[in-house]
Design a protein around this motif. Sequence first.
Motif, mmCIF file in Angstrom:
data_model
loop_
_atom_site.group_PDB
_atom_site.id
_atom_site.type_symbol
_atom_site.label_atom_id
_atom_site.label_comp_id
_atom_site.label_asym_id
_atom_site.label_seq_id
_atom_site.Cartn_x
_atom_site.Cartn_y
_atom_site.Cartn_z
ATOM 1 N N VAL A 1 -0.082 1.865 5.834
ATOM 2 C CA VAL A 1 0.557 2.339 4.552
ATOM 3 C C VAL A 1 1.918 1.481 4.601
ATOM 4 O O VAL A 1 2.614 1.682 5.671
ATOM 5 N N VAL B 1 1.580 5.518 -0.877
ATOM 6 C CA VAL B 1 1.043 6.944 -0.761
ATOM 7 C C VAL B 1 2.120 7.924 -1.413
ATOM 8 O O VAL B 1 3.272 7.446 -1.266
ATOM 9 N N ARG C 1 0.757 -1.201 -0.023
ATOM 10 C CA ARG C 1 -0.108 -0.159 -0.131
ATOM 11 C C ARG C 1 1.021 1.231 -0.002
ATOM 12 O O ARG C 1 1.799 1.475 0.928
#
Length: 341
Positions: A73, A10, A8
């Motif tokens: 994350v 970002v 995950r």
Amino acid sequence: MAGAAPLRVVIVGAGAFGRNHLRVYRELEQAGRDVRLVGVVDANAAVAAEAAARFGVPGFDSVDACFAAVGGVDAASVCVPTVHHAVAAQPLLERGVDLLIEKPLAASLADADAILALAKKHNRIVQTGHLERFNPAVTAARGVLNRPMFFEAHRLSVFTPRSLDVDVVLDLMIHDLDIVLSFVGSPVREVRAVGLPVLSNKVDIANVRLEFENGCVANFTASRVSTERVRKLRFFQPHQYLSLDFARQDLLMIDVTAAAGMDPAALAKLAVAGAHPSEGLSLRKVPVTEGEPLRLEIESFLDAVRRRGRPVVSGDDGRAALALALEINGAIRGHAARAGL
């Protein structure tokens, strides 16, 4: 890794570099790679919203808001201006996120050391975004290195308002500093440098001469006020001259012995006999497998995250390039003072 949950990811910073990172991560996700783009963060809410709409990903104006909404994350690309790298990296590292931080690693050695200390404390990976290390021509050159002793690097760009928070050494030249440091593998012995501001209040054009402990010499020229774009590195090693073009991703090699089957003594005899020097030279293109450096860089970063290994361009590598760039800036200031500039 087969069966592993997607990483995950970002993106922090949705400017020009951040949007490129968003594009590549989205392409990897759409290609079925085990990565999932879960958010983009930018302090400017409008910029975050525009990037979110363009790439179909949730947008946030802070890391706290992002984590509150998306939860865990695994990895992040930090693409904010250099002066904010340490501030942006801190909350991510403290939350256990592995980082790809755009070059230069930080604006100061103190900030770089703070990032690396946090990464060590939380057992996190930090990769520095020196994407030219992943240029296929650089990869090809690394495969034919044989004690290079002289480098000539030119990196010229037309003026843009991008990256004016740093000077041309930290903006452009640092790419070539990092590559030459990795090629030479020897400490720097001497730095000579001159630079001038032209269109900004920071140095926009610079010329540098380095001498390494092993005797290698390297000259660098960087300008962000040129009328043309040039990205070239030329270097000499025993019996060979190589010319690397970053933009074209090609590598030319001139070998003074291979094709003619002659040693230097034989070439000297030819010269005495009046033969043209080119009769003892072999020019060839070194095979290069083309690819987008940013994509190759991000794929390498994700691989390091998955295997929990040292990245190709580590945080320590980024610190070394930064330390040399800052030393060069000190030499430029010293020259300016002596010259009364």
